[in-house]
Design an enzyme around this catalytic site. Structure first.
Site, short mmCIF file in Angstrom:
data_model
loop_
_atom_site.label_atom_id
_atom_site.label_comp_id
_atom_site.label_asym_id
_atom_site.label_seq_id
_atom_site.Cartn_x
_atom_site.Cartn_y
_atom_site.Cartn_z
N GLY A 8 -99.49 -35.76 59.10
CA GLY A 8 -99.97 -37.11 59.36
C GLY A 8 -98.95 -38.14 58.91
N ILE A 9 -98.60 -39.03 59.82
CA ILE A 9 -97.64 -40.09 59.49
C ILE A 9 -98.13 -41.39 60.13
CG2 ILE A 9 -96.00 -39.19 61.26
CD1 ILE A 9 -94.56 -40.44 58.06
N GLY A 10 -99.45 -41.64 59.85
CA GLY A 10 -100.07 -42.90 60.29
C GLY A 10 -99.90 -43.95 59.20
N GLY A 11 -100.89 -44.81 59.04
CA GLY A 11 -100.78 -45.90 58.05
C GLY A 11 -100.50 -45.37 56.65
N ASP A 216 -118.67 -42.09 56.55
CA ASP A 216 -117.52 -42.00 55.66
C ASP A 216 -117.97 -42.01 54.19
OD1 ASP A 216 -114.59 -41.94 55.57
OD2 ASP A 216 -114.79 -43.87 54.54
N LYS A 220 -117.71 -39.10 51.05
CA LYS A 220 -117.28 -39.34 49.66
C LYS A 220 -118.36 -38.87 48.69
CE LYS A 220 -114.57 -43.33 51.08
NZ LYS A 220 -114.40 -44.77 51.07
#
Ligand SMILES: NC(=O)c1ccc[n+]([C@@H]2O[C@H](COP(=O)([O-])OP(=O)(O)OC[C@H]3O[C@@H](n4cnc5c(N)ncnc54)[C@H](OP(=O)(O)O)[C@@H]3O)[C@@H](O)[C@H]2O)c1
Length: 353
Positions: A8-11, A216, A220
């Site tokens: 993953g190389i998103g935000g 979401d 958690k």
């Protein structure tokens, strides 16, 4: 050398790559630890090093992603091999900063082969309980950033448990988006207006239902409960949704347009709370026998009632912290602080190795 494979190389992934490049020399000097990427993957390809990905290549990857392209557009991209085939003979750290569950089983396989895992992605910890234990046994996986982003939540909880304390209750506000919405209602906004504003400011997920469904937050809550040692099955935590079922399947544009249909029930709850001198908060409450995720009326002097805007707050009532709970509060989202949580876990893992 500590080899790192980043999925993953998103935000968050880009912020992490920048932070790793920036701190690597200091970490080398301070601890003698040489953090090196051996591969970076997005959904379309993998760039692998020979044997490591150079700093120059990391900058090229960042430039490609920032221009909106996939890694498969780079000349040296691997598109026909799984990252698991790139694991070295020495122990590597696999970092999952995607938002997919498709790496869960390969991550567990990497752990059983002796490698270590660091997660910002909650999904691998929310699958079947057996997979959670496979990933986390012997502390093989660190996952601080999955709850509260860069806030020290998981480490503090594990510290309490490791030292023999007993968690009696966790009460928490774990969604910056829902916190922002509650504050907006208190400032006189309607629910639909508050969601439109949060969406326009980029505070919500691209599809605001990801926040408003509470899914979401439920993930958690599941992670916190499982960290406490409660063997909660996957999907056993249900969250209260802030929109009616008829809006669940329409397009994002139609959802935003029809938001006033969600107005009445939320605003009724808000008005009832206010009339009783209380405040409305979207909270998680975990006890050894029960997990609740949803809107709750809280008295004005409750610690979570004092929250404003998108901050998170987590309160641990334990056998030792009984009369006054231990409270952690601060920004619980954002790519930089999330990446910081991931990087701290990487450094802690590397030091342990
Ligand atoms: N943003 C926050 O404040 C925050 C806070 C705490 C935790 N997190 C968690 O951190 C994770 C990353 O968040 P983000 O905001 O960075 O998300 P994002 O911007 O959507 O980035 C996700 C990245 O994962 C990649 N990806 C998707 N499927 C993949 C696959 N099968 N294999 C390899 N890579 C894959 C995507 O590839 P493409 O680029 O090709 O699409 C993208 O690079 C999420 O799990 C999120 O819940 C985020």
């Amino acid at each position: 050398m500590t080899p790192i494979i980043q999925l993953g190389i998103g935000g968050v992934g880009r912020a992490l790559a920048r932070q790793i490049v920036a701190v690597a020399p200091a970490i080398r000097r301070r601890y003698g630890i040489d953090l090196r990427y051996i591969a970076i993957a997005d959904s379309r390809g993998i760039i692998a090093g020979d044997p490591t990905v150079s700093e120059e290549q990391v900058h090229q990857i960042l430039a490609v992603k920032e221009a909106g392209h996939g890694l498969d557009s780079m000349t040296n991209a691997i598109t026909d091999r799984h990252w698991i085939e790139l694991l070295p003979a020495t122990i590597a750290i696999v970092v999952d900063v995607t938002a997919t569950s498709e790496h869960t089983a390969p991550l567990a396989a990497a752990v059983s082969a002796g490698h270590r895992v660091v997660l910002a992605n909650k999904r691998p910890l929310c699958d079947e309980y057996d997979l959670f234990t496979a990933l986390t046994e012997r502390g093989a996986t660190r996952y601080e950033a999955t709850v509260g982003a860069g806030l020290p939540v998981i480490g503090v909880l594990q510290g309490l448990l490791d030292t023999g304390d007993e968690v009696l209750r966790i009460e928490a506000a774990l969604s910056g988006t829902l916190g922002f919405l509650m504050s907006a209602l208190e400032e006189g906004s309607s629910f639909a207006e508050a969601v439109w504003k949060a969406h326009a400011l980029g505070y919500t997920e691209p599809d605001p239902r990801d926040d408003l469904s509470g899914a979401d937050v439920a993930r958690k809550a599941l992670i916190l409960a499982r960290t406490c040692g409660i063997p909660v099955p996957a999907d056993a935590v249900s969250a209260e949704s802030l929109f009616p079922p008829q809006l669940a399947t329409v397009s994002v544009a139609e959802f935003l347009q029809r938001l006033p249909e969600a107005e009445e029930s939320v605003m009724e709850r808000f008005a009832a709370a206010r009339a009783a001198g209380n405040v409305l908060r979207y909270i998680t409450c975990i006890t050894p026998d029960n997990i609740e995720v949803g809107l709750r009326e809280l008295p004005a002097d409750h610690p979570l009632a004092g929250l404003r805007g998108p901050d998170n707050m987590i309160s641990f009532t334990t056998r030792r912290y009984h009369d006054r709970p231990m409270v952690i509060r601060g920004p619980g989202a954002g790519v930089e602080v999330t990446a910081t949580g991931v990087l701290s876990d990487i450094i802690a893992t590397a030091r342990e190795l």
